[in-house]
Design a protein around this motif. Structure first.
Motif, short mmCIF file in Angstrom:
data_model
loop_
_atom_site.label_atom_id
_atom_site.label_comp_id
_atom_site.label_asym_id
_atom_site.label_seq_id
_atom_site.Cartn_x
_atom_site.Cartn_y
_atom_site.Cartn_z
N GLU A 172 0.83 -1.22 0.00
CA GLU A 172 0.00 0.00 0.00
C GLU A 172 0.86 1.25 0.00
OE1 GLU A 172 -3.24 2.21 2.95
OE2 GLU A 172 -2.55 0.17 3.39
N LEU A 173 1.90 1.28 0.84
CA LEU A 173 2.78 2.44 0.89
C LEU A 173 3.53 2.64 -0.42
CD1 LEU A 173 4.20 1.97 4.51
CD2 LEU A 173 2.60 3.72 3.76
N THR A 174 3.93 1.51 -1.03
CA THR A 174 4.62 1.60 -2.31
C THR A 174 3.71 2.18 -3.38
OG1 THR A 174 6.00 -0.30 -1.73
CG2 THR A 174 5.88 0.30 -4.06
N ALA A 175 2.45 1.74 -3.39
CA ALA A 175 1.50 2.26 -4.38
C ALA A 175 1.26 3.75 -4.18
CB ALA A 175 0.18 1.49 -4.28
N ILE A 176 1.18 4.19 -2.92
CA ILE A 176 1.00 5.61 -2.63
C ILE A 176 2.20 6.41 -3.13
CG2 ILE A 176 0.84 7.30 -0.76
CD1 ILE A 176 -0.77 5.24 0.81
N TYR A 177 3.40 5.88 -2.89
CA TYR A 177 4.61 6.57 -3.32
C TYR A 177 4.66 6.68 -4.85
CZ TYR A 177 9.56 7.47 -4.16
OH TYR A 177 10.73 8.00 -4.60
N VAL A 178 4.37 5.57 -5.53
CA VAL A 178 4.43 5.58 -6.99
C VAL A 178 3.42 6.56 -7.57
CG1 VAL A 178 4.02 4.18 -9.05
CG2 VAL A 178 5.33 3.23 -7.15
N GLN A 179 2.21 6.58 -7.01
CA GLN A 179 1.18 7.49 -7.50
C GLN A 179 1.56 8.96 -7.25
OE1 GLN A 179 -2.68 6.83 -5.81
NE2 GLN A 179 -3.69 8.36 -7.09
N ALA A 180 2.12 9.23 -6.07
CA ALA A 180 2.45 10.61 -5.71
C ALA A 180 3.65 11.14 -6.47
CB ALA A 180 2.70 10.72 -4.21
N THR A 181 4.56 10.25 -6.91
CA THR A 181 5.80 10.70 -7.55
C THR A 181 5.79 10.49 -9.06
OG1 THR A 181 6.82 8.54 -7.11
CG2 THR A 181 7.15 10.29 -5.47
N GLN A 182 4.64 10.12 -9.61
CA GLN A 182 4.56 9.95 -11.06
C GLN A 182 4.86 11.29 -11.77
OE1 GLN A 182 0.79 8.45 -12.35
NE2 GLN A 182 1.56 7.85 -14.38
#
Length: 306
Positions: free
Chosen positions: A27-37
């Motif tokens: 979940e944290l990885t998905a949040i990071y990927v979405q926020a840093t796209q």
């Protein structure tokens, strides 16, 4: 083929407890990927720092689901307000250099002129709910405040004392820690919060103004140093009113703590009757919420079966 998470993200995830990381890493990885796209390096680093901060809060019990985290969320905007009101003090020439050092004087003036501008911008960002911007401004403001002590020494504005240097470094660090440790998901902007920010800013300006008046006109306020106890008085009142259901009072107590610490310690070294009185008031009022919390836990704990 599974992609490995970025190094900054892997580093940030290590700050979380192992059990929490195992359950929420995806979940944290998905949040990071979405926020840093399509984000730049600085934005990716900031997002990684936010995730690392979340892990630190999980380890220290300062998460948004804990009372301590909720109190910090109330304290963070008030701390910015007090820091802004207090920074106005630095723009007033309260001391003359003990010897000539033009470079030192110019650096002090530049530092103390820029500091209120940064805190004012941070307060404006808090007022509008732009906490990422506010935190980005708080960091350089804290750095300038930390630099104030060596710059004042360079400008020969005062003779260094161990207590003064320690307080000059500890108070800004404590101020920054309160602001940066608050749970991000609880931070925002609302009408009640804006009212609290406005009142707290006014309070800080009034208290520092009283100290300025006491410095120049000590006969008006009962003698130099007595106004230092006002910060301890505000801390004591906030502690007395802070309960589980009054998070704002607890937040005010935390926000006032750095300045109250600085002012009270200055009255204890050298020891004065005002300092002893301020210390006793803070200790006694601080015992009240502790006793309330202990009684609450005792009432909430069911009696064990015989």
């Amino acid at each position: 083929m599974t992609e490995h998470p970025p190094r900054a993200l892997r580093w940030a995830l290590r700050f979380h407890p192992a059990a929490y990381r195992a359950e929420h890493e995806a979940e944290l990885t998905a949040i990071y990927v979405q926020a840093t796209q399509d984000a730049g390096p600085l934005d990716r680093l900031r997002e990684a720092l936010d995730i690392a901060g979340h892990g630190v809060r999980q380890r220290t019990g300062l998460g948004s689901d804990r009372t301590a985290g909720q109190v910090l969320a109330q304290a963070a905007p008030l701390t910015v307000a007090i820091a802004m009101g207090s920074s106005l003090w630095f723009t007033i020439p309260t001391a003359q250099p003990l010897s000539s050092s033009l470079l030192g004087v110019l650096l002090v003036l530049a530092n103390q002129g820029l500091m209120p501008l940064l805190w004012l911008a941070a307060l404006a960002a808090v007022w509008t709910g732009r906490w990422n911007v506010a935190r980005s401004l708080v960091v350089p403001a804290i750095v300038l405040q930390l630099a104030d002590v060596p710059l004042l020494l360079l400008g020969h504005f005062f003779q260094a004392t161990y207590t003064g240097v320690v307080l000059g470094l500890a108070v800004p660090l404590l101020t920054g820690a309160i602001i940066l440790a608050a749970p991000r998901d609880l931070l925002g902007s609302s009408q009640p919060q804006r009212a609290a920010i406005a009142c707290t800013t006014a309070l800080a300006v009034v208290l520092w103004g009283a100290q300025l008046a006491d410095m120049y006109y000590p006969q008006l306020l009962g003698g130099s140093g007595n106004t230092h106890t006002l910060w301890a008085g505000v801390l004591a009142i906030a502690l007395l009113f802070s309960t589980r259901d009054r998070l704002l009072a607890g937040g005010l107590a935390v926000a006032v703590l750095p300045n109250a610490l600085q002012m009270t310690v200055s009255l204890l070294h050298p020891l004065s009757s005002a300092g002893v009185g301020a210390l006793l008031v803070v200790l006694l009022s601080g015992a009240v919420p502790l006793l309330r919390a202990r009684r609450h836990r005792a009432q909430a704990t069911p009696p064990s079966a015989a």
